[in-house]
Design an enzyme around this catalytic site. Structure first.
Site, mmCIF file in Angstrom:
data_model
loop_
_atom_site.group_PDB
_atom_site.id
_atom_site.type_symbol
_atom_site.label_atom_id
_atom_site.label_comp_id
_atom_site.label_asym_id
_atom_site.label_seq_id
_atom_site.Cartn_x
_atom_site.Cartn_y
_atom_site.Cartn_z
ATOM 1 C CD GLU A 140 -2.133 -2.141 1.106
ATOM 2 O OE1 GLU A 140 -1.063 -2.615 1.516
ATOM 3 O OE2 GLU A 140 -3.078 -2.842 0.764
ATOM 4 C CG HIS A 161 -10.621 -6.736 7.745
ATOM 5 N ND1 HIS A 161 -9.671 -7.283 8.561
ATOM 6 C CD2 HIS A 161 -10.223 -6.989 6.481
ATOM 7 C CE1 HIS A 161 -8.732 -7.853 7.814
ATOM 8 N NE2 HIS A 161 -9.047 -7.689 6.545
#
Lengths: 424, 371
Positions: free
Chosen positions: B94, B163
């Protein structure tokens, strides 16, 4: 050939592992920049943090040098000399101005590392990009940003290259393709990789080619950054996508007060290139001509679309990490060792030795640079501070991002908006 | 007809805004005739497709966006259509690939960076904020960053604490970013197209549970030049007793709550914020001045959240109009638990919104009883 030399570099086994009967081929001619002398002393050299310049000019170039011919033309030598002197004098002036209170905040000076900036950036075109760290004044100057713009930016004046909004650590110049100036270490590496990606995309997808080849991006960063995750992520992706980028490590052995050897498991940074499939090259960063040779090949490789190169330049900063750094941890003998290898003095000696120019010509260049830097200071002093209305400008390229005011209209359409209100 | 009037008057004028808020007062979702239904997923896919075909400098990068057709199938078919040069499968990096996207945006391209969920954007948040949001300012306008960061945000079902976080408040805090939160298919299409065309960095917060939901869309919304303005909220349902603001999935919940409240005689006005930064303070205040009561609904953690900002926006501009304290409905102040019943308790439900609206109207039930 140039390509072959880098290929040889890929297969270079680590110095420590090399012994009598190993399979590494003898290093070939030109630009075998990773040719470390195979001496047992090499091992101890790393431990004591003293460096002996590695012999880059093997093969033809060495023969040329031995035959008494210079490796650069007179024009190139003078261009390079002038650029390095500009970097040095400018940074010295920055220190003076800082202690006089004209400059403030974090200022990181580049004294001693000029060979790396000049050696690489002077080979670039205007369309090529440079991405740097907070130690970016000299990269900006080498890329062509006028000294007065950089000085005014450092003084925080409206005539600076970023109108006083960036400061010492954030030099941007779109016309010179200088894409920053980043405070976080490692932050510039993915940005540079992205600019290289854009160059390749424009060539392949948008079909906008240039006769020279791909536009190259140079990413400059330090030894401390080479332990950061982003560095490795980008080595991987740059090689994976064969991006036109050169990763230039300015290994000055110190990250503020952290010695490179204390922070890194394997301190030979150039070896991290082959681990990702790209050539890793080590060069003496105190010798601008050696840096220039390596830079030439790395940049040509990138332009031809052969992908990235990792170049480790062994260099040294004569001053502390920043002007606020007392610089107590570095030993005096290390400092004097590198001071003796001052790149500007070395180049001056080379120029005189090979009769490329006379002493008086060099002196006149130095005088010219002194005048330029003094004029830059006067210009910066005389320039105005940014007006109050500048505070709210340029937050967004599309200022409708400030939203809608209580009257139902976009805030930016109110002519009084940039006068500054508490409610933005 | 109203659409034409709206377009002619534009949204800049007060009258134009008024026209925009006029809706036939019937069921919550009414659009012009010939309503076709598409899912949010199809809406996003079509928006990406159209923008990529209109502008060759737009490209998509992220994990699994290419051969896998998108982790949530949002980018389905794009690899086949545009090729691997424009739809890039990235390694799991990322920080690296977000930075590469930002660098490409510095240098003239228009990247769309997909995060598999916005939780993973935390690995790249330095680039979103320091290299993207601040660059136009630091360079005094020389380097603009026309990039879109998109992906699912907020809680899904049973995916656990790492998450499920909502990042609207985090990104909306930063000057230089625009933060959008679509709800319906029309929102998704219009806002994504606007985000891609926008010259500034946009954080586009989708919601995984909304991807499969179908919404009616007008023919106007299906047109390839359709774009919604950034910074304008939408009144999903007109009302006069209490204003309920919500974004993303919570808009659906708020509409359901409004139905329930209507049966009990409370007419709730539901505002779909659409844009968290910039926040449409004008629309919120106009609504509160009409209803005099406000309930803010969000899925994220309560402290320093979007609701707190909305409350302050109303107190600053319309304090005298408030007849009751502003009620804030947010997720529970805990990392998201895994067990299904605990997860239900950690996310606002329709009953919570109904209860808060009633409190705002009558203060019938003391606050402590619902803690």
């Amino acid at each position: 050939m140039a390509a072959a030399s880098f290929t040889a570099a890929k297969f270079l086994a680590p110095v420590a592992a090399r012994s009598g009967g190993d399979r590494a081929p003898p290093l070939p001619a030109i630009g075998a920049a990773s040719a470390r002398p195979r001496r047992g002393a090499q091992q101890t050299r790393l431990r004591t943090a003293l460096a002996v310049s590695s012999d880059v000019l093997a093969g033809n170039k060495a023969a040329q040098a031995a035959a008494g011919e210079p490796v650069v033309t007179r024009e190139e030598a003078l261009e390079v000399y002038e650029d390095m002197v500009l970097g040095r004098v400018f940074e010295d002036m920055c220190a003076q101005m800082y202690y006089r209170g004209k400059m403030f905040g974090f200022v990181h000076l580049y004294n001693g590392q000029e060979a790396v900036s000049t050696g690489f950036i002077k080979l670039l075109n205007q369309a090529d990009c440079v991405v740097s760290t907070y130690r970016d004044h000299v990269h900006a100057l080498s890329k062509g940003v006028p000294a007065r713009s950089v000085m005014a930016e450092l003084f925080g004046k409206a005539t600076g290259c970023c109108r006083g909004q960036g400061g010492s650590m954030h030099m941007f110049s779109a016309p010179h393709n200088l894409l920053g100036g980043f405070a976080f270490i490692g932050e510039g590496i993915p940005v540079a990789t992205g600019a290289a990606f854009a160059a390749k995309y424009r060539h392949e997808v948008l079909k906008q080619s240039s006769p020279d080849g791909l536009d190259v991006t140079l990413a400059f960063f330090g030894d401390g950054t080479c332990n950061n995750g982003q560095f490795f992520e980008c080595l991987n992706m740059a090689q994976l996508w064969k991006l036109p980028i050169v990763f230039v490590v300015e290994n000055n052995l110190w990250a503020i007060g952290m010695s490179h050897l204390r922070a890194t498991s394997d301190p030979e940074i150039y070896k991290k290139g082959p681990a990702f499939g790209m050539p890793g090259v080590h060069v003496d960063g105190m010798d601008v001509l050696k840096v220039r040779e390596v830079a030439k090949e790395a940049i040509q490789r990138a332009r031809r679309g052969e992908g990235p190169t990792l170049v480790e330049c062994e260099t040294y900063r004569f001053r502390g990490h920043s002007l606020a750094d007392p610089d107590e941890l570095r030993k005096p003998d290390e400092k004097s060792h590198y001071a003796a290898r001052d790149p500007i003095t070395a180049l001056k000696k080379y120029i005189i030795e090979y009769n490329l120019a006379t002493e008086s010509e060099l002196k006149s260049i130095e005088k010219k640079i002194d005048d330029i830097v003094e004029e830059a200071v006067e210009f910066a002093d005389a320039s105005p501070h940014p007006p109050r209305s500048q505070l709210l400008e340029n937050v967004f390229a599309d200022p409708k991002g400030f939203g809608i005011g209580p009257d139902g209209k976009y805030r930016c359409e109110d002519p009084k908006f940039t006068q500054g209100t508490a409610q933005v | 007809m109203l659409g034409v009037a709206r377009r002619r008057l534009g949204s800049g004028t007060v009258l134009g805004q008024l026209m925009q808020t006029l809706r036939p007062a019937a069921a919550p979702r009414t659009y012009s005739a010939a309503a076709k239904e598409i899912t949010v997923r199809e809406a996003l896919n079509s928006a990406l497709d159209e923008e990529m075909s209109a502008d060759p400098s737009v490209f998509l990068m992220g994990e699994e966006v290419g051969e896998y057709q998108g982790a949530y199938k949002i980018s389905k078919g794009l690899l086949d259509k545009y090729g691997p040069d424009r739809v890039l499968d990235t390694p799991i990096t990322e920080a690296g690939f977000t930075g590469i996207g930002v660098g490409a945006a510095y240098h003239g391209l228009r990247p769309i960076v997909e995060f598999m969920t916005f939780n993973f954007s935390m690995q790249a948040i330095d680039h979103i904020i320091n290299s993207a949001a601040k660059s136009n300012y630091m360079s005094a306008g020389q380097i603009s960053v026309p990039i879109v960061f998109r992906g699912p945000n907020g809680a899904a079902a049973g995916v656990g604490a790492q998450h499920s976080q909502c990042y609207a408040a985090w990104y909306a805090h930063v000057p230089g970013l625009k933060v959008l939160t679509p709800y319906s298919a029309e929102d998704a299409r219009g806002l994504l197209k606007a985000a891609i065309r926008d010259p500034d960095p946009v954080v586009f917060l989708e919601n995984e549970l909304l991807y499969g939901e179908s919404f009616p869309v007008s023919a106007e919304a299906l047109d390839s030049s359709f774009c919604l303005p950034i910074g304008k909220a939408k009144i999903e349902r007109q009302g006069k007793d209490v204003t309920i603001t919500a974004f993303s999935k919570m808009v659906g919940y708020a509409l359901q709550a409004a139905d329930i409240l209507a049966k009990e005689g409370i007419s709730a006005e539901v505002i779909n914020l659409r844009s968290i930064r910039p926040l449409d303070r004008a629309a919120i205040n106009a609504s509160v001045r009409k209803t005099n009561r406000l309930v803010t609904v969000e899925e994220g953690f309560p402290q320093h959240g979007v609701g707190a900002e909305i409350c302050m926006a109303v107190v600053e501009d319309s304090f005298e109009y408030l007849d009751a304290p502003v009620e804030r409905i947010a997720g529970a102040d805990v990392p998201m638990p895994y067990a299904a019943n605990l997860e239900r308790m950690a996310v606002p439900q329709v009953e919570d919104i109904v209860r808060a609206a009633k409190r705002a109207c009558y203060r019938a039930v003391p606050m402590a009883a619902t803690a």
